[in-house]
Write an enzyme that holds these catalytic residues in place. Structure first.
Site, PDB file in Angstrom:
ATOM      1  N   HIS A  54       0.857  -1.188   0.000  1.00  0.00           N
ATOM      2  CA  HIS A  54       0.000   0.000   0.000  1.00  0.00           C
ATOM      3  C   HIS A  54       0.893   1.238   0.000  1.00  0.00           C
ATOM      4  O   HIS A  54       2.037   1.191   0.465  1.00  0.00           O
ATOM      5  CB  HIS A  54      -0.877   0.032   1.240  1.00  0.00           C
ATOM      6  CG  HIS A  54      -1.969  -0.990   1.247  1.00  0.00           C
ATOM      7  ND1 HIS A  54      -3.115  -0.828   1.976  1.00  0.00           N
ATOM      8  CD2 HIS A  54      -2.093  -2.190   0.617  1.00  0.00           C
ATOM      9  CE1 HIS A  54      -3.908  -1.869   1.803  1.00  0.00           C
ATOM     10  NE2 HIS A  54      -3.303  -2.721   0.981  1.00  0.00           N
ATOM     11  N   GLU A  56       0.981   3.902   1.820  1.00  0.00           N
ATOM     12  CA  GLU A  56       1.486   4.295   3.138  1.00  0.00           C
ATOM     13  C   GLU A  56       2.619   3.383   3.597  1.00  0.00           C
ATOM     14  O   GLU A  56       3.620   3.859   4.148  1.00  0.00           O
ATOM     15  CB  GLU A  56       0.362   4.244   4.192  1.00  0.00           C
ATOM     16  CG  GLU A  56      -0.837   5.084   3.868  1.00  0.00           C
ATOM     17  CD  GLU A  56      -1.968   4.331   3.175  1.00  0.00           C
ATOM     18  OE1 GLU A  56      -3.127   4.587   3.513  1.00  0.00           O
ATOM     19  OE2 GLU A  56      -1.682   3.478   2.300  1.00  0.00           O
ATOM     20  N   CYS A  84      -6.258   2.148   5.694  1.00  0.00           N
ATOM     21  CA  CYS A  84      -6.918   0.902   6.069  1.00  0.00           C
ATOM     22  C   CYS A  84      -6.382   0.445   7.437  1.00  0.00           C
ATOM     23  O   CYS A  84      -5.450   1.051   7.976  1.00  0.00           O
ATOM     24  CB  CYS A  84      -6.649  -0.157   5.004  1.00  0.00           C
ATOM     25  SG  CYS A  84      -4.946  -0.778   5.018  1.00  0.00           S
ATOM     26  N   CYS A  87      -2.505  -0.173   7.420  1.00  0.00           N
ATOM     27  CA  CYS A  87      -1.724   1.062   7.332  1.00  0.00           C
ATOM     28  C   CYS A  87      -1.885   1.911   8.593  1.00  0.00           C
ATOM     29  O   CYS A  87      -0.913   2.508   9.064  1.00  0.00           O
ATOM     30  CB  CYS A  87      -2.114   1.844   6.084  1.00  0.00           C
ATOM     31  SG  CYS A  87      -1.679   0.960   4.563  1.00  0.00           S
TER      32      CYS A  87
END
Length: 164
Positions: A54, A56, A84, A87
């Site tokens: 992801h 992040e 999410c 993260c």
């Protein structure tokens, strides 16, 4: 020094990179207290075949490597979409001081929409949160991506039916 919207535009540039690769268009930028960009990231799950890739997570890993430490206190994370659970957990565990995000995520948001991991009072670190910076632009790139993807699936289904 730049403003939150300036850094969010940088995160949107990262999101566009993901979009161009066929990835869900989410971008992230980590900035230090002097306003210098320390790390950037955009979703790479499909390209890398990695569920943890992801935006992040990529930015956090890069910042840790560049700074030679896992504690990212003093940094602000700008991300186009509400983080999410994975993260949000990484944000807390890496001690990022502040998170600024554009649009909420009603399906997987873990900062206000579905969960509030960074605000959990039992955790030993709670970053400052700012939501809604360039909210419309951040939401629009996601909407455009998924509309295009639905169109591609529909065309593929029609082509398959026509071939039969």
């Amino acid at each position: 020094m730049r403003e939150d919207a300036d850094y969010m535009r940088m995160a949107l540039e990262e999101a566009q990179k993901a979009y161009d690769l066929g990835e869900v268009p989410i971008g992230a930028v980590l900035v230090d207290a002097d306003g210098e960009v320390v790390a950037r990231g955009h979703n790479m799950r499909e390209v890398w075949h990695d569920a943890t890739a992801h935006a992040e997570m990529i930015a956090i890993r890069e910042a840790c490597e560049k700074q030679g430490r896992w504690r990212l206190s003093g940094l602000t994370l700008y991300v186009t979409i509400e983080p999410c659970p994975m993260c949000a957990g990484a944000i807390v565990m890496s001690r990022v001081d502040r998170v600024v995000y554009g649009s909420t995520d009603a399906r997987a948001g873990a900062c206000e929409s579905v969960f509030n991991i960074p605000g959990n009072p039992t955790l030993n670190h709670r970053p400052e949160m700012t939501a809604g910076v360039l909210q419309q632009e951040c939401a629009d790139i996601m909407k455009r991506f998924f509309k295009e993807r639905r169109g591609q699936r529909k065309r593929a289904k029609q082509e398959k039916q026509a071939a039969n």
